[in-house]
Enzyme design. Sequence first.
Site, PDB file in Angstrom:
ATOM      1  N   ARG A 224     -14.906  -0.298   8.959  1.00  0.00           N
ATOM      2  CA  ARG A 224     -13.683   0.495   9.124  1.00  0.00           C
ATOM      3  C   ARG A 224     -13.929   1.992   9.034  1.00  0.00           C
ATOM      4  O   ARG A 224     -13.314   2.776   9.755  1.00  0.00           O
ATOM      5  CB  ARG A 224     -12.662   0.083   8.069  1.00  0.00           C
ATOM      6  CG  ARG A 224     -12.108  -1.281   8.361  1.00  0.00           C
ATOM      7  CD  ARG A 224     -11.079  -1.700   7.351  1.00  0.00           C
ATOM      8  NE  ARG A 224     -10.560  -3.011   7.721  1.00  0.00           N
ATOM      9  CZ  ARG A 224      -9.746  -3.727   6.960  1.00  0.00           C
ATOM     10  NH1 ARG A 224      -9.363  -3.260   5.785  1.00  0.00           N
ATOM     11  NH2 ARG A 224      -9.315  -4.894   7.367  1.00  0.00           N
TER      12      ARG A 224
ATOM     13  N   GLN B 287     -10.077   4.077   1.650  1.00  0.00           N
ATOM     14  CA  GLN B 287     -10.236   3.569   3.013  1.00  0.00           C
ATOM     15  C   GLN B 287      -9.085   3.982   3.927  1.00  0.00           C
ATOM     16  O   GLN B 287      -7.917   3.795   3.581  1.00  0.00           O
ATOM     17  CB  GLN B 287     -10.321   2.043   3.001  1.00  0.00           C
ATOM     18  CG  GLN B 287     -10.497   1.442   4.387  1.00  0.00           C
ATOM     19  CD  GLN B 287     -10.991   0.012   4.318  1.00  0.00           C
ATOM     20  OE1 GLN B 287     -10.234  -0.917   4.075  1.00  0.00           O
ATOM     21  NE2 GLN B 287     -12.294  -0.169   4.500  1.00  0.00           N
TER      22      GLN B 287
ATOM     23  N   HIS C  56      -5.174   3.388   3.466  1.00  0.00           N
ATOM     24  CA  HIS C  56      -4.971   1.942   3.400  1.00  0.00           C
ATOM     25  C   HIS C  56      -5.366   1.310   2.075  1.00  0.00           C
ATOM     26  O   HIS C  56      -4.630   0.495   1.530  1.00  0.00           O
ATOM     27  CB  HIS C  56      -5.763   1.299   4.535  1.00  0.00           C
ATOM     28  CG  HIS C  56      -5.654  -0.190   4.625  1.00  0.00           C
ATOM     29  ND1 HIS C  56      -4.447  -0.824   4.758  1.00  0.00           N
ATOM     30  CD2 HIS C  56      -6.599  -1.177   4.622  1.00  0.00           C
ATOM     31  CE1 HIS C  56      -4.650  -2.135   4.829  1.00  0.00           C
ATOM     32  NE2 HIS C  56      -5.934  -2.377   4.726  1.00  0.00           N
TER      33      HIS C  56
ATOM     34  N   GLU D  57      -7.123  -5.829  11.602  1.00  0.00           N
ATOM     35  CA  GLU D  57      -8.421  -5.869  12.253  1.00  0.00           C
ATOM     36  C   GLU D  57      -8.571  -7.162  13.052  1.00  0.00           C
ATOM     37  O   GLU D  57      -9.365  -7.247  13.989  1.00  0.00           O
ATOM     38  CB  GLU D  57      -9.493  -5.811  11.155  1.00  0.00           C
ATOM     39  CG  GLU D  57     -10.881  -5.541  11.624  1.00  0.00           C
ATOM     40  CD  GLU D  57     -11.745  -5.117  10.438  1.00  0.00           C
ATOM     41  OE1 GLU D  57     -11.501  -4.027   9.889  1.00  0.00           O
ATOM     42  OE2 GLU D  57     -12.642  -5.878  10.065  1.00  0.00           O
TER      43      GLU D  57
ATOM     44  N   LEU E 237      -8.683  -9.815  -0.015  1.00  0.00           N
ATOM     45  CA  LEU E 237      -8.079 -11.073  -0.472  1.00  0.00           C
ATOM     46  C   LEU E 237      -9.109 -11.881  -1.254  1.00  0.00           C
ATOM     47  O   LEU E 237      -8.788 -12.554  -2.231  1.00  0.00           O
ATOM     48  CB  LEU E 237      -7.542 -11.877   0.714  1.00  0.00           C
ATOM     49  CG  LEU E 237      -6.255 -11.339   1.357  1.00  0.00           C
ATOM     50  CD1 LEU E 237      -5.872 -12.162   2.589  1.00  0.00           C
ATOM     51  CD2 LEU E 237      -5.096 -11.336   0.361  1.00  0.00           C
TER      52      LEU E 237
ATOM     53  N   ASP F 289       0.029   2.353 -10.704  1.00  0.00           N
ATOM     54  CA  ASP F 289       0.541   2.347 -12.082  1.00  0.00           C
ATOM     55  C   ASP F 289      -0.520   1.936 -13.111  1.00  0.00           C
ATOM     56  O   ASP F 289      -0.657   2.570 -14.155  1.00  0.00           O
ATOM     57  CB  ASP F 289       1.749   1.411 -12.198  1.00  0.00           C
ATOM     58  CG  ASP F 289       2.895   1.812 -11.276  1.00  0.00           C
ATOM     59  OD1 ASP F 289       2.913   2.977 -10.833  1.00  0.00           O
ATOM     60  OD2 ASP F 289       3.758   0.966 -11.002  1.00  0.00           O
TER      61      ASP F 289
ATOM     62  N   GLY G 192       1.382  -7.014 -13.177  1.00  0.00           N
ATOM     63  CA  GLY G 192       1.208  -7.110 -11.732  1.00  0.00           C
ATOM     64  C   GLY G 192       1.176  -8.556 -11.283  1.00  0.00           C
ATOM     65  O   GLY G 192       0.463  -9.380 -11.875  1.00  0.00           O
ATOM     66  N   ALA G 193       1.976  -8.876 -10.264  1.00  0.00           N
ATOM     67  CA  ALA G 193       2.100 -10.269  -9.816  1.00  0.00           C
ATOM     68  C   ALA G 193       1.711 -10.412  -8.347  1.00  0.00           C
ATOM     69  O   ALA G 193       2.295 -11.193  -7.612  1.00  0.00           O
ATOM     70  CB  ALA G 193       3.513 -10.782 -10.054  1.00  0.00           C
ATOM     71  N   GLY G 194       0.711  -9.633  -7.915  1.00  0.00           N
ATOM     72  CA  GLY G 194       0.124  -9.882  -6.600  1.00  0.00           C
ATOM     73  C   GLY G 194      -0.889 -11.012  -6.727  1.00  0.00           C
ATOM     74  O   GLY G 194      -0.932 -11.734  -7.734  1.00  0.00           O
TER      75      GLY G 194
ATOM     76  N   HIS H 271      -7.587   2.897   7.342  1.00  0.00           N
ATOM     77  CA  HIS H 271      -7.657   1.783   8.287  1.00  0.00           C
ATOM     78  C   HIS H 271      -7.550   2.347   9.701  1.00  0.00           C
ATOM     79  O   HIS H 271      -6.662   3.148   9.974  1.00  0.00           O
ATOM     80  CB  HIS H 271      -6.529   0.785   8.020  1.00  0.00           C
ATOM     81  CG  HIS H 271      -6.744  -0.531   8.705  1.00  0.00           C
ATOM     82  ND1 HIS H 271      -6.669  -0.669  10.075  1.00  0.00           N
ATOM     83  CD2 HIS H 271      -7.056  -1.757   8.220  1.00  0.00           C
ATOM     84  CE1 HIS H 271      -6.921  -1.936  10.395  1.00  0.00           C
ATOM     85  NE2 HIS H 271      -7.154  -2.619   9.287  1.00  0.00           N
TER      86      HIS H 271
END
Lengths: 233, 587
Positions: free
Chosen positions: B286, B240, B353, B255, B404, B221, B14-16, B242
């Site tokens: 939320r 969640q 979300h 938001e 984040l 995954d 994963g490359a987030g 949103h």
Amino acid sequence: MQFSIYRYNPDTDEQPRMQTFELADGELDREVMLLDALLALKTQDETLSFRRSCGEGVCGSDGMNVNGTNRLACITPLFSLKSPVVINPMPGLPVIRDLVVDMEQFYHQYRAVKPYLINNDPEPEVEYLQSPGERDRLDGLYECILCGCCSTSCPSFWWNPDKFLGPAALLQSWRFLADSRDQATDERLAGLDGPFRLFRCHTIMNCVEVCPKGLNPTRAIGRIKELMVKRSV
Amino acid sequence: MDIPRRQFDTLIIGAGGGGLRAALQLSQADARVAVVSKVFPTRSHTVAAQGGVNAALANVRPDNWHWHMFDTVKGSDYLGDQDAIEYMCRAAPKAVYELEHFGVPFSRLEDGRIYQRQFGGQSMNFGGEQAARTCAAADRTGHAILQSLYQQNIRAKTHFFDEYFAIDLLNHQDGSFLGALVLNIATGEKLVIEAKTTLLATGGAGQIFRNNTNALINTGDGMAMALRAGVPLQDMEFFQFHPTGIAGKGMLLSEGARGEGGYLINCDGERFMERYAPQAKDLASRDVVSRAITTEVREGRGCGPDKDHVLLTLEHIDSAVVRKRLPAIRDLALTFANVDICDAPVPVFPTAHYTMGGIPTNRFGEVVAPIEHGPEENVPGLYAAGECACVSVHGGNRLGGNSLLDIIVFGRAAGNQIIEFLGENRYHKPLQDDRIEPALQRLERWNNRGEGESVAALRKELTKTMEEHCGVFRTEEVLGEGVSKVHALQQRMPDARIRDHSQVFNTARIEALELENLMDVAMATIMSAHKRQESRGAHSRSDFPERDDVHWLRHSLYHKASNTVDYKPVRMKPLTVDTFPPKPRTY
């Protein structure tokens, strides 16, 4: 609605061909995007290959040539397009399969401009200060999503993809030259010298026309040239 | 076996933002890192995060990490682990300054410092006035962070395997993890990546729901790979919704839109959040806002011809501010709802979300599971960070701006923990060929030809089932029926076939493998939801409307092999400060 889509699978096809698809009018509502149509076509023929992810124009996966123009399928309203919709892979790059192109050349040029902040001062404990005015100079630059629509619509890039950096990479180059926090101006400009890397841009401006984010690489290239002139006198 | 092998110190899947932050930490420490991603890194879903990242910088209003911690614990409906939350909130300012030094183009205040906006669930002084804690790069903060992290990894010469799909994790007989079998999507070639440590950073699983804000790649995954490897998933019932997805479409409107002063109205033009959350109003958590919208629509006060949504209005805000602070959501609303938010309100409705649950880890990013000695034993060699993990800092409900933060803080922490492990474990353990066999079979099963059910049709049924049976409001009956339906769909999977058997960029095969992952994660989600007989955070049971701390202040653990759910205690003790004991949660 009719579609004519470029098909090529090196596993099974000797030659590329155009395949006709059709979607019944009632199958999709008026507001759908081209990507929705492609996903529906893929349920008709699951061998149809293309990249896609976010579906909202922020990830840059689904760049393709649609009725002669490079665009992102996910933010192209289907019913704005003339039928038959002719879809080709983005031009100028090797085709891996169908609408999927090999973008390595494009990424290589991106990496070549050192697309990262270079600042050799000791790091402060807090943020580097940057005035709102200085920050505004990055607007229209940092938003690039590397979809490749611009560089693959640029004749100079088609002819010299290995030597001319192309609009996307040059936009990134200017993004860092324009950043008040970056200290590598000389190094960056030196890296752009020569007849090809920067100066193959002939201001044809296809890049500006196709950018799905409304960015202006030609203007960025102009700014780099101005800066070069300023530094040389 | 003729599958090529390559060896690295660490495999990151994963490359987030989480994967890239960990990769950077490791590359800078001269570890050999392989980052495997099924898409080019900057196309990872972090790119879509809009509003910002929370850190108590106090640039706009007074703030400190302890207030941030209180808000996060309260936001989690007291299900978050307080040691991990303290760690995250304390680390936040430093983590954000680091991002700024990496080049993230944060919006700025007049004095040159980072701009911070108001976001939901934030307060000063432990529940007092609204705080301004969310550091923003306009409304493209995720894009800006992901780009900068990728760029810094280019500089650090991290080794990327772009457009490789991870089939399954590989482990040793002794239970330690040794890498993964991966597939080069472009060529169809298989590759074994041997690694002393493996970090899962594969993001969330929003695609288990029909209508969602997520990218098509968000198929859980890593979570499914963990399940198949015998690791349970934690707190999966907490999903969640949103409050402000574009109605009927799902695209997210940050938001930040409410943070900059926007608010919600019903068909009477009433600013209805005043009734549900008198103090925080539209900036309540939320889960609270999503329930309020759903309730308005159910009680007949929805907008539009079908009265099936509410409106988000920003017309009263100076359009120059909207253009400056919210340019991307203005674009989104123009493109997908034909509305200029400067002139008219946008139809919105709660949309799936974020996966609060995930692979259980401690605050060092180490995967923990009940093995022999208690519920939180380290799974050797295996790490997880970001949305695929459950640290748990979000508990029952995540605050906006904390995702984040989660990825950068715990991506970094996992990187550091791995560096420590590598210092003590210099050599690769041997990986025997027969350990690769199950992963190979998972891939090769899709070579079966002949007639069978289509992957697309099964996926459609699954996502519809989850939407109908595991939505904002839940009951015993609806959930129970949903469990049976998902189970029946799982039973049909062996009969599914693909018609594309090419080796070259075969997206049909990738979608089939993703569907298997979705099935496992959906079952974990709806099973856990069915078992939890209380309402907490995003998990709202109409038949058990109250939070029940006596019986349910505990984490769920779903196990795939037995298809059962068991439980472990919440870590109530912070690192240095006093526990925030559960209190009634009002906004």
